[in-house]
Motif scaffolding. Structure first.
Motif, PDB file in Angstrom:
ATOM      1  N   GLU A  42      -6.752  -9.628 -10.880  1.00 35.12           N
ATOM      2  CA  GLU A  42      -7.780  -9.318  -9.888  1.00 35.12           C
ATOM      3  C   GLU A  42      -8.245 -10.596  -9.191  1.00 35.12           C
ATOM      4  OE1 GLU A  42     -12.107  -7.095  -9.334  1.00 35.12           O
ATOM      5  OE2 GLU A  42     -11.253  -7.260 -11.355  1.00 35.12           O
ATOM      6  N   GLU A  43      -8.422 -11.666  -9.947  1.00 32.82           N
ATOM      7  CA  GLU A  43      -8.798 -12.962  -9.353  1.00 32.82           C
ATOM      8  C   GLU A  43      -7.771 -13.398  -8.322  1.00 32.82           C
ATOM      9  OE1 GLU A  43     -11.279 -15.001  -9.357  1.00 32.82           O
ATOM     10  OE2 GLU A  43     -12.460 -14.544 -11.131  1.00 32.82           O
ATOM     11  N   ASP A  44      -6.495 -13.250  -8.660  1.00 35.47           N
ATOM     12  CA  ASP A  44      -5.422 -13.635  -7.744  1.00 35.47           C
ATOM     13  C   ASP A  44      -5.472 -12.833  -6.443  1.00 35.47           C
ATOM     14  OD1 ASP A  44      -4.550 -15.443  -9.633  1.00 35.47           O
ATOM     15  OD2 ASP A  44      -2.892 -14.191 -10.342  1.00 35.47           O
ATOM     16  N   MET A  45      -5.711 -11.536  -6.551  1.00 34.91           N
ATOM     17  CA  MET A  45      -5.786 -10.685  -5.366  1.00 34.91           C
ATOM     18  C   MET A  45      -7.040 -11.001  -4.543  1.00 34.91           C
ATOM     19  SD  MET A  45      -3.140  -8.849  -5.040  1.00 34.91           S
ATOM     20  CE  MET A  45      -2.140 -10.144  -5.739  1.00 34.91           C
ATOM     21  N   LEU A  46      -8.146 -11.288  -5.199  1.00 31.78           N
ATOM     22  CA  LEU A  46      -9.375 -11.612  -4.476  1.00 31.78           C
ATOM     23  C   LEU A  46      -9.232 -12.902  -3.663  1.00 31.78           C
ATOM     24  CD1 LEU A  46     -12.161 -10.597  -7.001  1.00 31.78           C
ATOM     25  CD2 LEU A  46     -11.827  -9.688  -4.687  1.00 31.78           C
ATOM     26  N   ASP A  47      -8.352 -13.789  -4.089  1.00 35.56           N
ATOM     27  CA  ASP A  47      -8.106 -15.015  -3.324  1.00 35.56           C
ATOM     28  C   ASP A  47      -7.581 -14.703  -1.920  1.00 35.56           C
ATOM     29  OD1 ASP A  47      -8.957 -16.644  -5.367  1.00 35.56           O
ATOM     30  OD2 ASP A  47      -6.941 -17.033  -6.142  1.00 35.56           O
ATOM     31  N   LEU A  48      -7.032 -13.506  -1.724  1.00 35.01           N
ATOM     32  CA  LEU A  48      -6.486 -13.094  -0.432  1.00 35.01           C
ATOM     33  C   LEU A  48      -7.510 -12.366   0.443  1.00 35.01           C
ATOM     34  CD1 LEU A  48      -3.148 -11.591  -1.792  1.00 35.01           C
ATOM     35  CD2 LEU A  48      -3.519 -13.920  -0.922  1.00 35.01           C
ATOM     36  N   ALA A  49      -8.698 -12.094  -0.108  1.00 38.61           N
ATOM     37  CA  ALA A  49      -9.691 -11.267   0.586  1.00 38.61           C
ATOM     38  C   ALA A  49     -10.487 -12.064   1.618  1.00 38.61           C
ATOM     39  CB  ALA A  49     -10.649 -10.657  -0.430  1.00 38.61           C
ATOM     40  N   PHE A  50     -10.928 -11.364   2.683  1.00 39.57           N
ATOM     41  CA  PHE A  50     -11.830 -11.932   3.682  1.00 39.57           C
ATOM     42  C   PHE A  50     -13.253 -11.867   3.147  1.00 39.57           C
ATOM     43  CE2 PHE A  50      -8.222 -10.635   6.281  1.00 39.57           C
ATOM     44  CZ  PHE A  50      -8.100 -11.694   7.160  1.00 39.57           C
ATOM     45  N   GLU A  51     -14.099 -12.767   3.608  1.00 41.64           N
ATOM     46  CA  GLU A  51     -15.521 -12.790   3.270  1.00 41.64           C
ATOM     47  C   GLU A  51     -15.778 -12.733   1.772  1.00 41.64           C
ATOM     48  OE1 GLU A  51     -18.176 -10.258   5.450  1.00 41.64           O
ATOM     49  OE2 GLU A  51     -16.924 -10.343   7.235  1.00 41.64           O
ATOM     50  N   LEU A  52     -15.038 -13.475   0.994  1.00 39.82           N
ATOM     51  CA  LEU A  52     -15.189 -13.511  -0.453  1.00 39.82           C
ATOM     52  C   LEU A  52     -16.550 -14.095  -0.824  1.00 39.82           C
ATOM     53  CD1 LEU A  52     -13.461 -12.862  -2.959  1.00 39.82           C
ATOM     54  CD2 LEU A  52     -12.814 -15.263  -3.008  1.00 39.82           C
ATOM     55  N   THR A  53     -17.234 -13.464  -1.776  1.00 44.17           N
ATOM     56  CA  THR A  53     -18.532 -13.957  -2.255  1.00 44.17           C
ATOM     57  C   THR A  53     -18.489 -14.092  -3.769  1.00 44.17           C
ATOM     58  OG1 THR A  53     -19.540 -11.810  -2.686  1.00 44.17           O
ATOM     59  CG2 THR A  53     -19.663 -12.626  -0.407  1.00 44.17           C
ATOM     60  N   GLU A  54     -19.574 -14.568  -4.342  1.00 41.30           N
ATOM     61  CA  GLU A  54     -19.662 -14.693  -5.795  1.00 41.30           C
ATOM     62  C   GLU A  54     -19.685 -13.339  -6.489  1.00 41.30           C
ATOM     63  OE1 GLU A  54     -22.919 -17.093  -7.066  1.00 41.30           O
ATOM     64  OE2 GLU A  54     -22.290 -18.819  -5.879  1.00 41.30           O
ATOM     65  N   THR A  55     -20.085 -12.303  -5.765  1.00 33.32           N
ATOM     66  CA  THR A  55     -20.186 -10.961  -6.368  1.00 33.32           C
ATOM     67  C   THR A  55     -19.097 -10.013  -5.848  1.00 33.32           C
ATOM     68  OG1 THR A  55     -21.799 -10.241  -4.728  1.00 33.32           O
ATOM     69  CG2 THR A  55     -22.665 -11.222  -6.758  1.00 33.32           C
ATOM     70  N   SER A  56     -17.992 -10.569  -5.383  1.00 37.40           N
ATOM     71  CA  SER A  56     -16.874  -9.760  -4.888  1.00 37.40           C
ATOM     72  C   SER A  56     -16.041  -9.214  -6.037  1.00 37.40           C
ATOM     73  CB  SER A  56     -15.964 -10.608  -3.992  1.00 37.40           C
ATOM     74  OG  SER A  56     -16.603 -10.926  -2.792  1.00 37.40           O
ATOM     75  N   ARG A  57     -15.606  -7.986  -5.870  1.00 36.91           N
ATOM     76  CA  ARG A  57     -14.676  -7.359  -6.806  1.00 36.91           C
ATOM     77  C   ARG A  57     -13.762  -6.428  -6.021  1.00 36.91           C
ATOM     78  NH1 ARG A  57     -15.967  -7.553 -12.414  1.00 36.91           N
ATOM     79  NH2 ARG A  57     -13.865  -6.728 -12.613  1.00 36.91           N
TER      80      ARG A  57
END
Length: 153
Positions: A115-130
């Motif tokens: 999940e961490e790896d996929m979140l690295d690809l996300a736009f507007e990532l925050t500390e509370t992103s999932r």
């Protein structure tokens, strides 16, 4: 022997309301007459819902009844909220990226490495992103908001 559970049985158990969406002919479920009350209440909880508000990138808020145990992605899609989930919840993309309130986020299960790896690809990532496909709704989600970030398109 099988029987239907009806509204009066739920009242006797002091259950606040009947499950929604599963009632057929004013009766809720087939159960043995020998089933202990705790199992009946567990059955009820499997149909329980909580209220969640999704905030879309344009600021539009949509309040939905979310079934406990379903993931945040499926609930959004069931309610016609634009949350893509291109991989179908297989943890192979970041299109179901959502942002939780800090207090709820702190009580979520730890992220797995995938999940961490996929979140690295996300736009507007925050500390509370999932990723919405990885978070199952629980009773403590009641009244919370889930923000859908702008995907950049």
């Amino acid at each position: 022997m099988l029987r239907f559970l009806n509204r009066s049985l739920f009242r006797k158990l002091k259950v606040p309301s009947l499950p929604t969406g599963r009632i057929t002919h004013r009766k809720t479920a087939y159960l043995s007459t020998e089933v202990p009350d705790a199992r009946i209440v567990k059955l009820y909880r499997s149909f329980s819902t909580v209220t969640i508000t999704y905030i879309e990138p344009n600021g539009e808020e949509t309040e939905v009844e979310a079934e406990i145990g379903k993931n945040v992605l499926d609930i959004a899609q069931d309610n016609n909220i634009e949350l893509e989930g291109a991989c179908g919840g297989e943890l192979a993309c970041a299109t179901c990226h959502v942002v939780f309130e800090k207090d709820l986020y702190d009580n979520l299960p730890e992220k797995e490495e995938e999940e961490e790896d996929m979140l690295d690809l996300a736009f507007e990532l925050t500390e509370t992103s999932r990723l919405g496909c990885q978070i199952k709704v629980r009773e403590d989600f009641s009244g919370t908001t889930v923000r859908i970030p702008d995907d950049g398109f």
